[in-house]
Design a protein around this motif. Structure first.
Motif, PDB file in Angstrom:
ATOM      1  N   SER A 260      15.673  15.443  78.209  1.00 26.69           N
ATOM      2  CA  SER A 260      16.250  16.728  78.897  1.00 26.69           C
ATOM      3  C   SER A 260      15.489  18.078  78.638  1.00 26.69           C
ATOM      4  CB  SER A 260      17.837  16.882  78.644  1.00 26.69           C
ATOM      5  OG  SER A 260      18.016  16.976  77.221  1.00 26.69           O
ATOM      6  N   ASP A 261      14.771  18.018  77.674  1.00 29.81           N
ATOM      7  CA  ASP A 261      13.831  19.223  77.380  1.00 29.81           C
ATOM      8  C   ASP A 261      12.660  19.402  78.361  1.00 29.81           C
ATOM      9  OD1 ASP A 261      12.766  17.326  76.105  1.00 29.81           O
ATOM     10  OD2 ASP A 261      12.924  18.048  74.246  1.00 29.81           O
ATOM     11  N   GLY A 262      12.563  18.475  79.110  1.00 35.92           N
ATOM     12  CA  GLY A 262      11.401  18.297  79.970  1.00 35.92           C
ATOM     13  C   GLY A 262      10.062  17.601  79.353  1.00 35.92           C
ATOM     14  N   ARG A 263      10.135  17.295  78.202  1.00 36.06           N
ATOM     15  CA  ARG A 263       9.419  16.860  77.514  1.00 36.06           C
ATOM     16  C   ARG A 263       9.029  15.239  77.948  1.00 36.06           C
ATOM     17  NH1 ARG A 263       9.003  19.186  71.499  1.00 36.06           N
ATOM     18  NH2 ARG A 263      11.230  19.436  71.488  1.00 36.06           N
ATOM     19  N   VAL A 264       7.810  14.745  78.012  1.00 37.52           N
ATOM     20  CA  VAL A 264       7.499  13.285  78.358  1.00 37.52           C
ATOM     21  C   VAL A 264       6.947  12.680  77.362  1.00 37.52           C
ATOM     22  CG1 VAL A 264       6.264  11.673  79.906  1.00 37.52           C
ATOM     23  CG2 VAL A 264       7.100  14.165  80.669  1.00 37.52           C
ATOM     24  N   HIS A 265       7.678  11.502  76.999  1.00 37.50           N
ATOM     25  CA  HIS A 265       7.441  10.786  75.690  1.00 37.50           C
ATOM     26  C   HIS A 265       6.643   9.342  76.003  1.00 37.50           C
ATOM     27  CE1 HIS A 265       9.769  13.500  73.496  1.00 37.50           C
ATOM     28  NE2 HIS A 265      10.633  13.358  74.500  1.00 37.50           N
ATOM     29  N   VAL A 266       5.347   9.085  75.861  1.00 35.87           N
ATOM     30  CA  VAL A 266       4.918   7.921  76.301  1.00 35.87           C
ATOM     31  C   VAL A 266       4.529   6.764  75.322  1.00 35.87           C
ATOM     32  CG1 VAL A 266       2.583   6.953  77.670  1.00 35.87           C
ATOM     33  CG2 VAL A 266       3.593   9.181  78.179  1.00 35.87           C
TER      34      VAL A 266
END
Ligand SMILES: Cc1cc2nc3c(=O)[nH]c(=O)nc-3n(C[C@H](O)[C@H](O)[C@H](O)COP(=O)(O)OP(=O)(O)OC[C@H]3O[C@@H](n4cnc5c(N)ncnc54)[C@H](O)[C@@H]3O)c2cc1C
Ligand code: FES
Ligand code: FES
Lengths: 167, 791, 289
Positions: free
Chosen positions: B479-485
């Motif tokens: 929800s903070d716009g970060r993308v975790h791959v």
């Protein structure tokens, strides 16, 4: 200190590491590399061979590159040591040498990198405009198994450029 | 993003000493050292630990007798094969017989490594020394045995035969050929030799009944399964993490190493954090080596140099054990054919045991040997016919129109050996131009007039990359716009964090800075195979792309509801979902992430904002619709039907000193095709590193065993890895023939650089000297001997 | 690879160091730069009961240049000697040889005297000391003696220094007029110990003809040995002297061994090639200076 200090007894030493006075109690046989890594928690200095060949453990002792695996911590008592953790500026900004390595892809796994950074930092401080040959000689005692050295040499040249630009 | 030389995201931490390698972890952990066999072959009569008991700081001493049943048995044979009729593996600690110098016999745990080594020095092991078997030729068929129950020391024997299009067998084709040659080639042992050795650190949480293991491995998911199985722990209670790894090059894909199961076992038993950091001596004598082969070649060809029949018989030195199966000689025999159409081919190998360190893959994994064989053969043919060496290769190349090209064999993945794409003639043309092949004659003559000796050499290869079975990727937008791959395979300096972030950024339309990538951490991704065979980019790269596509689709679906638009009219740019052509109508991906989760506590600004978009959900449907899941995330796997096939051609100019016999590589040129390039800077780096290892293998590195099975050069002082001063400038050119087999059109690049180097340098030295070069590596002393022996 | 335990001594004066060495005898080991001793300790190839660290004896760091030559104190590091202008002027062979020793970081710690005491037949400095006819000054409690190079190196890794003796300095004599020197070597990798190496010295007479030509080879026998080739090259001007014959004489008179890096025959051959190069260069220098 003339009194012998037995194998099992620890010796109190004081080092100035990256500008900070640090104390440790170590046996006489404690390698400087282990003291930095395990007694002082500065794990940026790496150990690749413990017989002086790879250069991973290179740190600056009173400004000069030395193998920390070929020195006892007790011998360094009273001296100044700079490790990779001490190369960036006071605000954490990367040094020209560090920036050049990032820019030129001068590292892959990063294991040899601290040694190279220390050596190159000393090299360029002493000789800001090295010739190709001096660059090669300067890094000739450090092994890298990943990069094939091409980009390390580029990084050194680039670091010299950055330093010249910023002077 | 994709295709750009983006700077590496791992660098800031690695440049400032904030990287975390295994030995950087576990401050205060107990440390382990091993008593290892000083003999190549011996029976253990007795182990006396009494003198070590009083060592200050000693915590525990373990011998084979202390091990639980699951650890007392031999370690697994990872890759069985029907031809490996006599596979043998070692026990974590030797029970009765030791089969190479360095085999672990006693494990010591102490307060620190100094003290552990003190205790090791005081432990007395009484050995009955047996006569060792050294060298594959002496081992093959010998009555002296490495394993009592392996007759003739032959662990595996495999014949593969590919008849010509007309159905003729290789022997017959050679017999009928206008020209034939027969010769022998030798390749000596080398090793991966990463600058960081192996290492294991294990933390047992007694309250939670869980074990966390850090290992300097190329395959954390498999180590996890092995540790859970060997320690009898439930899989979910074991996590294995490959932290920063200081190079692997193959040796760290082997698993479980004895230390990888013993250290966690000791941690559980002692209820303490326990760590083992391999030192350089240990790495030399107790990890793995590779390369050593003897090859007998027979070839038949026509007047243009076209190969009509090729027969290769290989004696492969497998060391004392075969935990990794016979992958290496299988790859040698299948990849030997390179970019060529060979009339008929027969290859036979015997894999023999010797009392030396075991053999498992090292970067290239059998390919350098195969390419050495094929390319030496091409040069022999050229010399025999008196035609240009590149012309002979030209005459045999597979043409661009012939793909997919079926070599008629079974590859290392058990699938047919079918090349997917390539343009070999163009590659050869590019190489000739890059190195100046056609004008070299003048250069050579000019040098000769000054008393200098120059030579030029060439070598071509095809490399099966991106072998299956699969890799997976997981992508989550928070929800903070970060993308975790995350992906399960591991990194050892290849820049995966950067490359995979580039793929995700491209697929998702999110700025690179917002993406973080985790590899090799089983807490994040449990299913993976590992990093080897130049497979990371192809396998995990595609899996991550597919996972991103799932996320994107879901994001567009949710955003479409909010923006009251058709998903097909939406795009994601800079982390915002927008209506194409209507710049005002957009919703940040962060908000979409909140919306994707019907939990509506306004715990952060984004969540509060999301409530304004949240329409009333239909009262008669569940908040999470059928077939949906909360959260903006996706997981997908990529599993190819076959490998992709990268290729390349290298050339070098060398100078040999007429008096001192020193060999200097003056120029090294590479034309390389690994399909679409994700990050050209990183690919170049991989090639540079590979070429340097190749130069090491060609001119400097060898493992020297004496007849007693002692490794005479188990140190960096005498195992000569090149420094910067030994590596020539490397020039590269890229050709991009996309692979039709995967969504991104990529092939692999990790091993390419190393594969043909020995062949290229042999070719160049032969050209300079006019003496056949049939073995690698080649030292000045050996060149001096060859000169003296030459007629 | 961690050193075994030992008692550590860090004397503050030479006198104190000598007392300790007298007391520890065979069980004591002097630690200078540590660039040879510590690798051996790390591999546990040595296990002295006492290590006597001389790194605080700054009085031994002096490098003095006088009419008789260059005297390096026991704590003079390779790098310090290599960089010194006065040393290079008084005895240029030292800098030439030191540039071939290991790598810069090793040279920052390793000492010239330590290298002599270590007496590795593959090392450059023992060859230099032998060629120049230098000596090592050894001190023990109450006594000092100077041992000439010809008697100092007694075997591979063995020197005349007794366990209770501290080598306090070494003297590298200056060259007589109209002399020149050179050092050539071939190593597997840049910075490695040489496969073969040759230090050469040539002196011309008043007519600028060769009056003396000598070489010492590295890695050519258990100890460095002076090979006098004056008779072989002929009493001629440098340009016409028979350096080939001199090189052949060198080849015949040395006794190299084979190891994993090179055969004895190759080492012998190399020594000849390098001797010819070194002698020519030394003669050229002699004629020019
Ligand atoms: C990677 C590497 C490469 C190298 N390559 C070369 C090379 O190419 N050529 C070369 O010549 N050397 C080479 N060396 C060795 C280096 O030059 C050493 O510094 C030198 O041989 C020993 O000097 P030291 O001061 O380090 O002695 P130490 O290691 O401290 O001592 C060596 C030995 O001498 C004794 N000793 C030292 N000083 C005294 C003293 N004052 N009185 C009595 N005993 C003493 C010690 O007890 C010990 O036995 C290399 C070393 C390394 C690690
Ligand atoms: S660890 Fe010190 S030089 Fe290799
Ligand atoms: S970057 Fe891996 S060893 Fe240099």
């Amino acid at each position: 200190m003339g009194e012998p200090v037995g194998g099992g007894t620890d010796i109190a030493i004081t080092l100035t590491v990256n500008g900070v006075v640090r104390r440790a109690e170590v046996p006489g046989r404690r390698l400087l590399s282990d003291c930095l890594r395990h007694d002082l928690g500065l794990t940026g200095t790496h150990v690749g061979c413990e017989h002086g060949v790879c250069g991973c453990c290179t740190v600056l002792l009173d400004g000069e590159p030395v193998r920390s695996c070929l020195m006892f911590a007790v011998t360094a008592d009273g001296h100044a040591v700079t490790t990779v953790e001490g190369l960036a500026g006071p605000g954490g900004e990367l040094s020209p040498v560090q920036r050049a390595f990032a820019e030129c892809h001068g590292l892959q796994c990063g294991f040899c990198t601290p040694g190279f950074l220390c050596v190159v930092t000393a090299l360029l401080r002493e000789n800001p405009v090295p010739t190709e040959e001096e660059v090669l000689e300067g890094v000739s005692g450090n092994l890298c198994r990943c990069t094939g050295y091409q980009n390390i040499l580029r990084s050194v040249r680039r670091a010299a450029e950055i330093m010249a630009e910023e002077r | 993003m994709f295709g750009e030389p983006v700077r590496r995201r791992e660098d800031p931490r690695l440049l400032t000493g904030r990287g975390r390698y295994v030995d950087d972890l576990g401050a205060g952990a107990l440390e382990v050292a091993f008593v290892r066999s000083p003999h190549a072959h011996a029976r253990i009569r007795d182990i006396d630990v009494s003198a070590a008991i009083d060592v200050d700081g000693l915590v525990a001493i373990y011998t084979w007798e202390d091990l639980p049943a699951s650890l007392a048995e031999p370690l697994p044979l990872l890759i069985p094969h029907p031809a490996l009729t006599h596979g043998r593996t070692a026990r974590p600690l030797a029970r009765d017989v030791v089969r190479h110098v360095g085999e672990p016999v006693v494990m010591v745990v102490a307060r620190d490594r100094y003290l552990a080594e003190d205790a090791c020095a005081l432990i007395r092991v009484d050995y009955e020394v047996l006569r060792p078997v050294i060298g594959p030729e002496r081992a093959a068929g010998s009555r002296r045995l490495v394993h009592d129950d392996v007759p003739g020391n032959v662990g595996a024997h495999l014949v593969q035969e590919v008849p010509s299009a007309a159905g003729t067998g290789a022997r017959e084709a050679i017999g009928a050929a206008p020209h034939t040659l027969a010769f022998r080639l030798d390749i000596e042992r080398s090793a991966s030799m990463p600058l960081e050795g192996r290492g294991v650190c294990a933390r047992w949480d007694a309250d939670d009944g869980s074990l966390r293991v850090y290992s300097s491995t190329q395959t954390s998911t498999s180590v996890r399964m092995a540790v859970a199985a060997k320690l009898g722990l439930p899989l979910p209670k074991v996590e294995v993490i490959a932290p920063d790894v200081g190079g692997g090059f193959g040796v760290k894909v082997m698993h479980p190493w004895p230390e990888e199961v013993l250290v966690p076992w000791a941690a559980v038993r002692l209820g303490r954090e326990v760590k083992w950091t391999e030192d350089r001596r240990e790495h030399f004598v107790s990890s793995a080596h590779e390369r050593a082969q003897v090859q007998f070649v027979r070839v038949g060809f026509d007047g243009e140099g076209r190969v009509l029949g090729l027969e290769v018989t290989i004696l492969h030195d497998h060391g004392a054990y075969t935990p990794y199966g016979i992958i290496v000689p299988i790859i040698t025999s299948t990849q030997l054919l390179g970019p060529y159409k060979i009339g008929a081919y027969r290859v036979e190998f015997s894999s023999v045991y010797t009392n030396t360190v075991q053999v498992t893959p090292y970067r290239g994994a059998g390919r350098p040997q195969g390419v050495f064989c094929m390319e030496r053969t091409m040069d022999r043919i050229a010399r025999h016919l008196g035609i240009d060496r590149t012309a002979v290769r030209e005459a045999n190349l597979i043409q661009p129109g012939e793909f997919p090209y079926d070599q008629g064999m079974t590859f290392q993945d058990g699938r047919p050996l079918i090349y997917d794409s390539g343009d070999y003639p163009r590659s050869l043309r590019m190489l000739r131009e890059l190195i100046g092949w056609d004008s070299f004659g003048e250069l050579k003559a000019r040098a000769a007039a000054e008393g200098r000796r120059l030579g030029i050499g060439v070598g071509c290869y095809v490399e099966g990359t991106g072998v299956g079975p699969y890799e997976g990727g997981h992508v989550q937008v928070t929800s903070d716009g970060r993308v975790h791959v995350s992906t399960g395979l591991t990194s050892q300096g290849q820049g995966h964090e950067t490359v995979f972030a580039q793929i995700a950024a491209t697929e998702l339309g999110v700025p690179l800075e917002r993406i973080s990538v985790v590899t090799g951490d089983t807490r994040r991704f449990g299913y993976a195979v590992g990093t080897f065979a130049s497979r990371a980019a192809v396998m995990s790269g595609n899996a991550i792309a597919l996972a991103c596509r799932k996320v994107r689709e879901k994001a567009l679906r949710i955003a479409a509801g909010v923006l009251e638009a058709d998903p097909r009219d939406l795009e994601i740019v800079d982390g915002e979902v927008r209506v194409v052509g209507a710049p005002g109508a957009s919703v940040p991906l962060a908000t979409v992430a909140v919306l994707s989760n019907p939990l509506r506590y306004a715990f952060d600004e984004e969540a509060a904002r999301a409530t304004q978009f949240a329409g009333a959900s239909p009262p008669d449907a569940p908040p999470v619709a059928e077939g949906e899941e909360p959260g903006l995330e996706g997981r997908d796997y990529y599993s190819p039907i076959r490998s992709t096939f990268a290729s390349g051609m290298h050339a070098a100019i060398v100078e040999t000193d007429p008096l001192t016999a020193e060999i200097r590589v003056l120029r090294y040129a590479v034309v390389h095709d690994c399909g679409r390039l994700i990050n050209p800077m990183i690919v170049e780096g991989q090639i540079h590193g590979g070429v340097a290892q190749g130069v090491g293998g060609a001119l400097y590195e060898r493992m020297v065993y004496d007849e007693h099975g002692q490794l005479l050069n188990a140190s960096f002082m005498d195992f000569l890895m090149p420094y910067a001063t030994e590596i020539p400038p490397i020039e590269t050119a890229h050709l991009e023939t996309p692979s039709p087999l995967n969504p991104l059109g990529i092939k692999g690049a990790g091993e390419a650089g190393v594969i043909p180097v020995s062949a290229v340098i042999a070719s160049a030295v032969e050209d300079a000297e006019g003496i056949p070069i049939d073995r690698m590596p080649l030292s000045p002393s050996e060149l001096f001997d060859l000169r003296r022996a030459a007629p | 690879m961690k050193p075994p335990p030992f008692d550590y001594h860090s004397p503050r004066s030479v006198g104190e160091a000598l007392e300790i060495l007298a007391a520890t005898g065979r069980d004591g080991k002097v630690l200078a730069g540590g660039q040879s001793l510590i690798p051996m300790l790390n591999m546990r190839l040595a296990a002295p009961g006492h290590v006597v660290d001389i790194n605080r004896l700054t009085e031994l760091a002096a490098v003095t240049v006088g009419p008789d030559g260059v005297r390096t104190g026991a704590l003079a590091r390779h790098a310090q000697v290599e960089r010194s202008g006065p040393v290079a002027a008084a005895q240029p062979l030292l800098r030439r040889a030191l540039r071939l020793v290991a790598h810069p970081a090793i040279r920052n710690r390793g000492t010239v005297v330590g290298s002599l005491v270590h007496a590795d037949p593959a090392a450059e400095l023992p060859a230099v000391l032998t060629l120049l006819g230098g000596s090592v000054r050894l001190a023990r409690r109450g006594a000092v003696r100077d041992v000439p190079a010809a008697r100092f190196f007694t075997g591979p890794l063995e020197s005349a220094a007794e366990p209770d003796e501290l080598a306090v300095s070494a003297l590298f004599p200056a060259l007589p007029p109209r002399s020149g020197t050179a050092f050539h070597e071939v190593a597997r990798r840049h910075g490695d110990y040489a496969l073969a190496g040759v230090a050469a010295r040539v002196r011309l007479d008043d007519d600028l003809r060769v009056a003396a030509a000598e070489v010492v080879c590295v890695n050519a026998g258990p100890v460095p040995e002076l090979v006098d080739v004056t008779g072989d090259c002929g009493h001629r001007a440098p340009g016409t002297a028979d350096w080939g014959a001199a090189a052949r004489a060198v080849r015949d008179r040395i006794d190299p061994e084979a190891d994993i890096h090179a055969s004895a025959a190759y080492r012998r051959h190399l020594a000849g090639v390098l001797a010819e190069r070194a002698l020519r260069d030394a003669a050229t220098e002699a004629a020019g200076g």
